[in-house]
Write an enzyme that holds these catalytic residues in place. Structure first.
Site, short mmCIF file in Angstrom:
data_model
loop_
_atom_site.label_atom_id
_atom_site.label_comp_id
_atom_site.label_asym_id
_atom_site.label_seq_id
_atom_site.Cartn_x
_atom_site.Cartn_y
_atom_site.Cartn_z
N ARG A 126 55.46 12.95 27.70
CA ARG A 126 57.25 13.23 28.37
C ARG A 126 56.82 14.76 28.76
NH1 ARG A 126 59.74 10.50 23.73
NH2 ARG A 126 59.50 8.18 24.68
N LYS A 148 55.12 18.61 43.56
CA LYS A 148 54.93 16.94 43.77
C LYS A 148 53.56 16.66 43.30
CE LYS A 148 57.10 16.12 48.61
NZ LYS A 148 56.68 15.58 49.50
N GLU A 190 47.16 22.47 57.20
CA GLU A 190 48.59 23.12 56.42
C GLU A 190 49.26 23.83 56.40
OE1 GLU A 190 49.68 20.68 55.24
OE2 GLU A 190 48.65 18.49 53.89
N LYS A 232 57.23 27.23 51.96
CA LYS A 232 57.22 26.70 51.59
C LYS A 232 58.47 26.69 50.29
CE LYS A 232 55.18 22.48 49.22
NZ LYS A 232 54.03 21.63 48.71
N GLU A 242 63.25 16.31 47.67
CA GLU A 242 63.22 15.82 49.54
C GLU A 242 64.00 14.93 49.59
OE1 GLU A 242 58.93 15.38 50.72
OE2 GLU A 242 59.57 13.73 51.96
N ARG A 246 63.25 19.30 52.95
CA ARG A 246 61.88 19.81 52.93
C ARG A 246 60.75 17.84 53.01
NH1 ARG A 246 58.65 19.65 46.10
NH2 ARG A 246 57.15 19.44 47.26
N ASN A 250 55.95 17.38 55.35
CA ASN A 250 55.03 16.01 56.17
C ASN A 250 54.47 15.81 57.31
OD1 ASN A 250 54.58 15.15 53.20
ND2 ASN A 250 57.17 14.66 53.10
N HIS A 253 52.19 13.82 58.55
CA HIS A 253 51.78 13.72 57.50
C HIS A 253 51.55 11.36 57.68
CE1 HIS A 253 51.11 16.92 55.89
NE2 HIS A 253 51.04 16.87 54.54
N HIS A 270 42.50 14.99 53.29
CA HIS A 270 43.99 14.62 54.25
C HIS A 270 44.03 16.39 55.02
CE1 HIS A 270 47.62 15.05 53.38
NE2 HIS A 270 47.45 16.31 52.69
P1 NAD Z 1 39.91 18.67 47.45
O1 NAD Z 1 40.79 19.13 46.63
O2 NAD Z 1 39.47 17.11 46.77
O3 NAD Z 1 39.27 19.45 47.80
C1 NAD Z 1 38.48 19.57 48.70
C2 NAD Z 1 36.37 19.36 48.68
O4 NAD Z 1 36.59 21.33 47.48
C3 NAD Z 1 36.19 18.98 47.11
O5 NAD Z 1 34.60 19.07 46.98
C4 NAD Z 1 36.42 20.09 45.78
O6 NAD Z 1 35.94 20.65 44.71
C5 NAD Z 1 35.86 21.40 46.56
N1 NAD Z 1 36.28 22.93 45.87
C6 NAD Z 1 37.57 22.87 45.97
N2 NAD Z 1 37.13 24.34 45.61
C7 NAD Z 1 36.64 24.54 45.44
C8 NAD Z 1 35.84 26.31 46.56
N3 NAD Z 1 36.47 27.27 46.12
N4 NAD Z 1 34.73 26.32 46.46
C9 NAD Z 1 33.69 25.57 46.62
N5 NAD Z 1 34.30 23.87 46.86
C10 NAD Z 1 35.92 23.81 46.16
O7 NAD Z 1 40.94 18.72 48.46
P2 NAD Z 1 42.04 19.49 48.97
O8 NAD Z 1 42.00 19.64 50.39
O9 NAD Z 1 42.15 20.62 48.58
O10 NAD Z 1 43.05 19.02 48.85
C11 NAD Z 1 43.65 17.53 49.26
C12 NAD Z 1 44.76 16.19 48.47
O11 NAD Z 1 45.48 17.04 48.15
C13 NAD Z 1 45.29 15.73 48.78
O12 NAD Z 1 45.06 14.51 48.07
C14 NAD Z 1 46.42 15.37 48.90
O13 NAD Z 1 47.50 13.94 49.21
C15 NAD Z 1 46.89 16.81 48.20
N6 NAD Z 1 47.99 17.23 48.74
C16 NAD Z 1 49.21 17.35 47.94
C17 NAD Z 1 50.79 17.96 47.81
C18 NAD Z 1 51.93 18.27 46.99
O14 NAD Z 1 52.55 18.71 47.47
N7 NAD Z 1 51.10 17.85 46.07
C19 NAD Z 1 50.37 18.57 49.38
C20 NAD Z 1 49.13 18.50 50.59
C21 NAD Z 1 48.11 17.82 50.03
N1 GLY Z 2 53.32 18.44 51.34
C1 GLY Z 2 54.64 18.27 51.10
C2 GLY Z 2 55.60 18.64 49.99
O1 GLY Z 2 55.49 19.26 49.49
O2 GLY Z 2 56.80 18.83 50.82
#
Ligand code: NAD
Ligand code: GLY
Length: 366
Positions: A126, A148, A190, A232, A242, A246, A250, A253, A270
């Site tokens: 939890r 998130k 982003e 942010k 949100e 917030r 998006n 998105h 993404h």
């Molecule tokens: P990802 O986590 O898939 O990373 C992208 C690629 O880069 C992967 O292959 C990873 O292994 C590689 N990588 C990571 N760091 C590296 C480095 N320093 N050098 C070389 N390669 C590296 O993708 P992302 O773009 O980081 O994140 C996308 C995800 O984030 C999506 O699932 C999206 O929904 C989520 N997201 C969440 C929020 C939130 O508020 N929680 C906001 C925006 C996006």
């Molecule tokens: N990436 C959108 C949020 O964090 O609200």
């Protein structure tokens, strides 16, 4: 004495859930950068097959000076693995290592690792503490900040998750130097987002510095990460869960998530889907009277210069609409979009279906 790197620090002000975001190069090796991480006997680093060989050893060596036991879990890499079976691997590791309620999780990687580790931390016993160590630009400017956490469902992106804040976010800018160009561009989507929704002065700065950002110029990256985190932090501090403001984060998105799930997770990154989705959302904003054609052209040009796609895939209007109805902003089956009401300001609005169809026809491959 080792010299401490010059650090930027941004605070997320959420009362007793407040935490710092540290931003500097080479933080992974600096023990004092982890001062805000909770004390415990055990730490679990959650990372993936790409990031582990690059950075897990350095992080483990530093954490070993602070925690009696440091374990590492290496997940498969990719958006396609942001799912229940992979999440379960984190629970398997926690239980297998006898992790207790104080065990601290360290998410070392991009947004996929960060979102899944955060969700695991929110639900194991939890709730156990966790620290974000984002290594992609996208994760440093957005996903590691604000709490998130989620996994995808085959029917919808990020549909299963929780709001759960980390104790610390540690953005080591040096890790960005190993990012493949496509991933860097995805992160820039982003960064660009923050301009039209919140800060046109930052938008001007991105326009002037996009080539330096694409070339991984350290001081440009440092400013982009810091200003993005500041924006942010300001938004999340006002609306953590949100209920209103917030949602502007998006922008792009609703269209973007439809592209991601419509093509199959991982086909477009993404950030690529968000970049293209912002072009569509800008067209919609124009039709709703918030911006003029010149603004749409300006934003589209910047997204293109960042190396991102500006034409949506040919999923077909029906499929786009079907996918967008599953979006978390939808209410009673009505799709709602983040639109720009004037440059630097955004709101959530419904749009007539005919207008959305026009945008899809204008912005997608036939
Ligand atoms: P990802 O986590 O898939 O990373 C992208 C690629 O880069 C992967 O292959 C990873 O292994 C590689 N990588 C990571 N760091 C590296 C480095 N320093 N050098 C070389 N390669 C590296 O993708 P992302 O773009 O980081 O994140 C996308 C995800 O984030 C999506 O699932 C999206 O929904 C989520 N997201 C969440 C929020 C939130 O508020 N929680 C906001 C925006 C996006
Ligand atoms: N990436 C959108 C949020 O964090 O609200």
């Amino acid at each position: 004495m080792p010299q401490t790197a010059l650090r930027d620090q941004v605070e997320i002000d959420l009362g007793d859930r407040s935490y710092p975001i540290l931003i500097a190069a080479d933080l992974l090796g600096e023990l004092d950068a982890f001062d805000a991480a909770p004390s415990a006997s055990t730490a679990l680093i959650v990372t993936n097959t790409t990031v582990a060989p690059l950075y897990a050893t350095a992080l483990k060596a530093t954490l070993a000076k602070r925690y009696h036991r440091v374990e590492t879990l290496v997940l498969p890499d990719g958006e396609v693995h942001k799912d229940w079976p992979t999440l379960n691997l984190i629970f398997d590791a926690l239980l297998g290592h006898g992790a207790d309620r104080k065990t601290v999780l360290f998410a070392l990687g991009g947004g996929v690792v960060g979102d899944m580790t955060g969700f695991a931390a929110a639900s194991y016993m939890r709730g156990v503490p966790f620290v974000q160590v984002p290594t992609t630009l996208l994760a440093q400017v957005d996903s590691s900040v604000g709490g998130k956490t989620a996994i995808n469902h085959p029917l919808g992106k990020n549909m299963i998750g929780a709001f759960y804040q980390p104790h610390l976010v540690l953005c080591d800018l040096a890790t960005l130097q190993t990012l493949p160009p496509r991933e860097l561009s995805a992160g820039l989507a982003e960064v660009i987002k923050y301009g039209p929704i919140y800060d046109m002065a930052f938008f001007d700065w991105i326009e002037a510095n996009v080539d330096a950002l694409v070339a991984l110029e350290p001081s440009a990256l440092a400013h982009a990460v810091k200003r993005s985190c500041e924006i942010k932090a300001e938004v999340v501090a006002q609306d953590e869960r949100e209920t209103g403001l917030r949602a502007i984060l998006n922008f792009g998105h609703t269209f973007g998530h439809a592209i991601e799930s419509g093509l199959g997770y991982g086909e477009w990154l993404h950030g690529e889907a968000v970049g293209c989705g912002m072009v569509m959302a800008a067209h919609l904003s124009q039709k709703l009277g918030g911006v003029d054609a010149a603004f749409v052209t300006r934003l589209t040009r910047l997204i293109q210069r960042a190396g991102l796609p500006i034409v949506g895939p040919a999923l077909g209007a029906e499929r786009y609409l079907e996918l967008m109805r599953i979006d978390k902003k939808s209410e009673a089956g009505e799709i709602r979009f983040v639109v720009i009401d004037q440059p630097g300001s955004a709101k959530v609005a419904a749009a007539p279906e005919a207008m959305v169809r026009e945008v899809l026809a204008q912005c997608c491959e036939a």
